[in-house]
Design a protein around this motif. Structure first.
Motif, PDB file in Angstrom:
ATOM      1  N   TYR A  80       0.701  -1.199  -0.025  1.00 42.80           N
ATOM      2  CA  TYR A  80      -0.021   0.146  -0.042  1.00 42.80           C
ATOM      3  C   TYR A  80       0.967   1.163   0.017  1.00 42.80           C
ATOM      4  CZ  TYR A  80      -3.715   3.273   1.793  1.00 42.80           C
ATOM      5  OH  TYR A  80      -4.609   4.339   2.025  1.00 42.80           O
ATOM      6  N   HIS A  81       0.634   2.117  -1.058  1.00 42.27           N
ATOM      7  CA  HIS A  81       1.528   3.236  -1.084  1.00 42.27           C
ATOM      8  C   HIS A  81       0.528   4.449  -1.281  1.00 42.27           C
ATOM      9  CE1 HIS A  81       5.372   1.201  -1.306  1.00 42.27           C
ATOM     10  NE2 HIS A  81       4.717   0.311  -1.955  1.00 42.27           N
ATOM     11  N   VAL A  82       0.706   5.405  -0.251  1.00 44.53           N
ATOM     12  CA  VAL A  82       0.281   6.595  -0.330  1.00 44.53           C
ATOM     13  C   VAL A  82       1.179   7.532   0.326  1.00 44.53           C
ATOM     14  CG1 VAL A  82      -2.198   6.153  -0.408  1.00 44.53           C
ATOM     15  CG2 VAL A  82      -1.271   6.491   1.964  1.00 44.53           C
ATOM     16  N   ALA A  83       1.136   8.757   0.164  1.00 51.36           N
ATOM     17  CA  ALA A  83       1.948   9.662   0.854  1.00 51.36           C
ATOM     18  C   ALA A  83       2.279   9.805   2.169  1.00 51.36           C
ATOM     19  CB  ALA A  83       1.715  11.133   0.179  1.00 51.36           C
ATOM     20  N   TRP A  84       1.324   9.765   2.712  1.00 52.90           N
ATOM     21  CA  TRP A  84       1.678   9.756   4.425  1.00 52.90           C
ATOM     22  C   TRP A  84       2.217   8.535   4.825  1.00 52.90           C
ATOM     23  CZ3 TRP A  84      -0.609   6.331   8.137  1.00 52.90           C
ATOM     24  CH2 TRP A  84      -1.575   5.545   7.251  1.00 52.90           C
ATOM     25  N   ILE A  85       2.034   7.385   4.420  1.00 51.43           N
ATOM     26  CA  ILE A  85       2.536   6.274   5.216  1.00 51.43           C
ATOM     27  C   ILE A  85       3.948   6.188   4.347  1.00 51.43           C
ATOM     28  CG2 ILE A  85       1.805   4.542   3.530  1.00 51.43           C
ATOM     29  CD1 ILE A  85       1.320   2.678   6.012  1.00 51.43           C
ATOM     30  N   ASP A  86       4.128   6.402   3.248  1.00 54.29           N
ATOM     31  CA  ASP A  86       5.620   6.328   2.694  1.00 54.29           C
ATOM     32  C   ASP A  86       6.228   7.451   3.202  1.00 54.29           C
ATOM     33  OD1 ASP A  86       4.979   4.418   0.863  1.00 54.29           O
ATOM     34  OD2 ASP A  86       4.508   5.625  -0.895  1.00 54.29           O
ATOM     35  N   GLN A  87       5.889   8.606   3.835  1.00 55.78           N
ATOM     36  CA  GLN A  87       6.755   9.453   4.400  1.00 55.78           C
ATOM     37  C   GLN A  87       6.988   9.249   5.784  1.00 55.78           C
ATOM     38  OE1 GLN A  87       4.054  12.815   4.604  1.00 55.78           O
ATOM     39  NE2 GLN A  87       5.474  14.007   3.090  1.00 55.78           N
ATOM     40  N   ILE A  88       6.283   8.293   6.575  1.00 49.93           N
ATOM     41  CA  ILE A  88       6.706   7.578   7.767  1.00 49.93           C
ATOM     42  C   ILE A  88       7.634   6.528   7.313  1.00 49.93           C
ATOM     43  CG2 ILE A  88       5.840   5.766   9.434  1.00 49.93           C
ATOM     44  CD1 ILE A  88       3.023   7.221   9.394  1.00 49.93           C
ATOM     45  N   ARG A  89       7.509   5.616   6.414  1.00 48.49           N
ATOM     46  CA  ARG A  89       8.291   4.624   5.910  1.00 48.49           C
ATOM     47  C   ARG A  89       9.917   5.231   5.666  1.00 48.49           C
ATOM     48  NH1 ARG A  89       4.059   1.953   2.575  1.00 48.49           N
ATOM     49  NH2 ARG A  89       3.055   0.355   4.222  1.00 48.49           N
ATOM     50  N   ASN A  90      10.036   6.373   5.267  1.00 46.18           N
ATOM     51  CA  ASN A  90      11.147   7.136   4.911  1.00 46.18           C
ATOM     52  C   ASN A  90      11.967   7.417   6.097  1.00 46.18           C
ATOM     53  OD1 ASN A  90      11.122   6.504   1.992  1.00 46.18           O
ATOM     54  ND2 ASN A  90      10.018   8.378   1.579  1.00 46.18           N
ATOM     55  N   THR A  91      11.344   7.529   7.420  1.00 43.78           N
ATOM     56  CA  THR A  91      12.148   7.744   8.568  1.00 43.78           C
ATOM     57  C   THR A  91      12.860   6.461   9.109  1.00 43.78           C
ATOM     58  OG1 THR A  91      10.244   7.357  10.145  1.00 43.78           O
ATOM     59  CG2 THR A  91      10.532   9.445   8.979  1.00 43.78           C
ATOM     60  N   SER A  92      13.970   6.838   9.815  1.00 41.95           N
ATOM     61  CA  SER A  92      14.520   5.432  10.193  1.00 41.95           C
ATOM     62  C   SER A  92      13.690   4.561  11.160  1.00 41.95           C
ATOM     63  CB  SER A  92      15.760   6.130  11.020  1.00 41.95           C
ATOM     64  OG  SER A  92      16.828   6.629  10.510  1.00 41.95           O
ATOM     65  N   LEU A  93      12.941   5.077  12.008  1.00 42.79           N
ATOM     66  CA  LEU A  93      12.236   4.500  12.731  1.00 42.79           C
ATOM     67  C   LEU A  93      10.916   3.816  12.028  1.00 42.79           C
ATOM     68  CD1 LEU A  93      11.344   3.362  15.736  1.00 42.79           C
ATOM     69  CD2 LEU A  93      10.075   5.295  16.137  1.00 42.79           C
ATOM     70  N   GLY A  94      10.514   4.480  11.236  1.00 40.77           N
ATOM     71  CA  GLY A  94       9.311   4.107  10.155  1.00 40.77           C
ATOM     72  C   GLY A  94       9.891   2.976   9.665  1.00 40.77           C
TER      73      GLY A  94
END
Length: 132
Positions: A80-94
Motif C-alpha cells: 500500500y503506497h500513499v504519501a503519508w505512510i511512505d513519509q513514515i516509512r522514509n524515517t529511520s524508525l518508520g
C-alpha cells in the motif's frame, strides 16, 4: 502473590529478551557481513517476545500465531503506497517498524523466526518434563 511474582519475573525476562533482540536486529542492519534475512528473522522473534510480554498468560502457540499474523500484515501493508505512510516509512524508525518494500523472502524469514521460537518453547517444555 506467588503468581504475581512469577508474572513479573517472566515480564522482566521478556523485556530483557526484547531489548537484546532489538539491539541484535539493529546491529544486523549496520553490517554487510550479516545477511539481510537475519534482521527479518529477528523481527519475528522480537514480535513473538513482545506478544508474550504483553499477554504473559497467553499460550505460546497462540502468541506465535498472533505475532506471525502481525508480521505478515505489516509486510503486506508495504504493498500500500500513499504519501503519508511512505513519509513514515522514509524515517529511520518508520523503516524499522513498517519496512519499505514487500518481499516474499521477508514472509519466509518471519515464518522461520516464529518457528524458531515455537521450537525453543517445545525444547524448554521437554527439558522441564525430563526426570532428574
Amino acid at each position: 502473590m506467588k503468581s504475581q511474582n512469577s508474572n513479573l519475573r517472566s515480564r522482566l525476562n521478556y523485556a530483557l529478551l526484547l531489548i537484546t533482540v532489538i539491539i541484535l536486529g539493529i546491529l544486523s542492519r549496520k553490517t554487510t557481513i550479516i545477511p539481510l534475512i537475519t534482521g527479518d528473522i529477528l523481527y519475528a522473534i522480537m514480535m513473538f517476545f513482545l506478544i508474550r510480554f504483553l499477554f504473559i498468560r497467553l499460550n505460546y502457540l497462540k502468541a506465535a500465531l498472533i505475532s506471525l499474523t502481525i508480521c505478515y500484515l505489516i509486510e503486506l501493508s508495504q504493498l500500500y503506497h500513499v504519501a503519508w505512510i511512505d513519509q513514515i516509512r522514509n524515517t529511520s524508525l518508520g523503516a524499522l517498524v513498517l519496512g519499505r518494500g514487500f518481499l516474499w523472502s521477508d514472509m519466509a524469514a518471519y515464518t522461520i523466526g516464529t518457528a524458531a521460537c515455537v521450537f525453543l518453547y517445545l525444547l524448554i517444555i521437554v527439558v522441564k518434563q525430563r526426570p532428574s
